[in-house]
Design an enzyme around this catalytic site. Structure first.
Site, PDB file in Angstrom:
ATOM      1  N   PHE A 111       0.818  -1.225   0.000  1.00 32.63           N
ATOM      2  CA  PHE A 111       0.000   0.000   0.000  1.00 32.63           C
ATOM      3  C   PHE A 111       0.850   1.272   0.000  1.00 32.63           C
ATOM      4  O   PHE A 111       0.564   2.224   0.748  1.00 32.63           O
ATOM      5  CB  PHE A 111      -0.957   0.023   1.203  1.00 32.63           C
ATOM      6  CG  PHE A 111      -2.081  -0.968   1.170  1.00 32.63           C
ATOM      7  CD1 PHE A 111      -2.404  -1.674   0.025  1.00 32.63           C
ATOM      8  CD2 PHE A 111      -2.840  -1.202   2.318  1.00 32.63           C
ATOM      9  CE1 PHE A 111      -3.457  -2.596   0.008  1.00 32.63           C
ATOM     10  CE2 PHE A 111      -3.895  -2.119   2.312  1.00 32.63           C
ATOM     11  CZ  PHE A 111      -4.197  -2.816   1.155  1.00 32.63           C
ATOM     12  N   SER A 171      -5.243  -7.728   0.635  1.00 29.96           N
ATOM     13  CA  SER A 171      -3.843  -7.667   0.208  1.00 29.96           C
ATOM     14  C   SER A 171      -3.012  -8.561   1.117  1.00 29.96           C
ATOM     15  O   SER A 171      -3.150  -8.505   2.340  1.00 29.96           O
ATOM     16  CB  SER A 171      -3.312  -6.238   0.281  1.00 29.96           C
ATOM     17  OG  SER A 171      -1.904  -6.238   0.133  1.00 29.96           O
ATOM     18  N   ASN A 173       0.101  -8.181   1.561  1.00 33.30           N
ATOM     19  CA  ASN A 173       1.342  -7.456   1.841  1.00 33.30           C
ATOM     20  C   ASN A 173       1.256  -6.483   3.007  1.00 33.30           C
ATOM     21  O   ASN A 173       2.186  -5.730   3.259  1.00 33.30           O
ATOM     22  CB  ASN A 173       1.793  -6.710   0.575  1.00 33.30           C
ATOM     23  CG  ASN A 173       2.010  -7.667  -0.584  1.00 33.30           C
ATOM     24  OD1 ASN A 173       2.615  -8.716  -0.418  1.00 33.30           O
ATOM     25  ND2 ASN A 173       1.495  -7.309  -1.751  1.00 33.30           N
TER      26      ASN A 173
END
Length: 335
Positions: A111, A171, A173
């Site tokens: 992000f 996500s 991550n």
């Protein structure tokens, strides 16, 4: 033409090439030229009128810098973000890797973005006349127990400027983010965001659809549970899905061992399975936006036939160029 551009882009590392492309599209968006026509293949989903069913997936234009440039490639809708309350650098570089033989990409970006206020200003300046979605997430420093705070901050700030808002809880991550897809954590999040949506729709006298983006790595049982929550809290749509942690389709290929989410052509079968299972569970209660692995008209149509109402593309465009968008937009037949 694109083969020459691709050769130039692929001489750079993946993230440098991405940043170069964003700047080029930003410039193209300002020029009084039409790069490619907007194919008309209209469809109505979530009460919104889409000129065609092909959208740009989130992650391509995180800060909404190149909306007009992407719009000139023929997208019927563009989803910008993922954006967080405050700017953050994301994970250390290098964090994007091509898997050339499979037309795949692995990223562990985390992000990286300039913050919600910058994105909102960029969206306000855009002249693109298609549908704009804004994808919201949480900052890495925000404890997962406080994730709702970040989503509410972003929802309040983007609501007036988006045609729809996507809540990204999938996500791989951002640490622990995917835990929000399960059970009580998901119910608490959806309940609160639905309440916020209702308040904002009254404040601005306009209802903006709320969409949830989920992972393709969910089991059938987990998909059923998510579907139940989506229906109970009257969520307006679902994106199926995000990148995968699986490496089964790319075992043994260069860069396959890199950490992060896998996107592109190798994701195709997994994302279609997610759409199909989700469609059976939802039974038409809300629309599905198919994303992941679309690389041809046939693969896109497969997702429509599995139950999707709209499609999103990003990774395949890196390998094939904007002609893919034109082909999809002209030839996909929404049921």
């Amino acid at each position: 033409m694109y083969s020459l551009i691709r050769k130039c882009l692929f001489s750079m590392d993946a993230e440098t090439a991405h940043n170069f492309s964003i700047q080029a599209l930003k410039l193209a968006g300002k020029l009084p030229i039409n790069v490619l026509p907007m194919p008309l293949n209209p469809v109505e989903v979530m009460g919104l009128q889409f000129k065609n069913p092909i959208g740009l997936a989130a992650g391509a234009d995180k800060n909404g810098e190149a909306i007009d440039g992407f719009g000139k490639l023929g997208f019927g809708f563009i989803e910008v973000g993922t954006v967080t309350p405050v700017a953050q650098d994301g994970n250390p570089k290098p964090r994007q890797f091509r898997i050339l033989e499979a037309e795949g990409i692995i990223n562990r970006n985390g992000f990286n973005n300039l913050g919600v206020d910058v994105l909102v200003e960029n969206v306000k300046k855009a002249k693109y006349d298609g549908i704009i979605g804004i994808n919201i997430g949480k900052n890495a420093v925000t404890p997962i127990e406080r994730a709702l705070d970040d989503y509410q901050i972003c929802l309040r700030k983007v609501y007036e400027h988006a045609d729809y808002i996507t809540v990204n809880i999938s996500s791989p991550n951002t640490k622990n983010l995917r835990t929000l897809q399960y059970g009580e954590a998901l119910d608490d999040l959806l309940r609160s965001l639905k309440s916020e949506q209702e308040s904002l729709s009254q404040k601005f006298n306009r209802y903006k659809p709320l969409v949830l983006k989920i992972a393709p790595d969910l089991t059938d049982e987990e998909i059923a549970s998510v579907a139940d929550s989506l229906v109970r809290y009257k969520i307006d749509g679902v994106i199926a899905g995000n990148t995968t942690l699986s490496r089964d389709p790319v075992v043994g290929l260069k860069n396959a061992e890199q950490q992060g989410g896998l996107s592109g052509k190798p994701l195709n079968t997994l994302s279609t399975r997610l759409i199909s299972t989700l469609a059976k569970e939802l039974n038409g209660a809300l629309p599905i936006i198919g994303s992941g692995g679309i690389h041809s008209v046939a693969s896109g149509q497969e997702k429509i036939d599995a139950g999707a109402s709209l499609l999103q593309v990003y990774s395949a465009m890196i390998y094939q160029g904007p002609a893919l968008i034109q082909n999809l937009a002209k030839h996909i037949q929404v049921r």
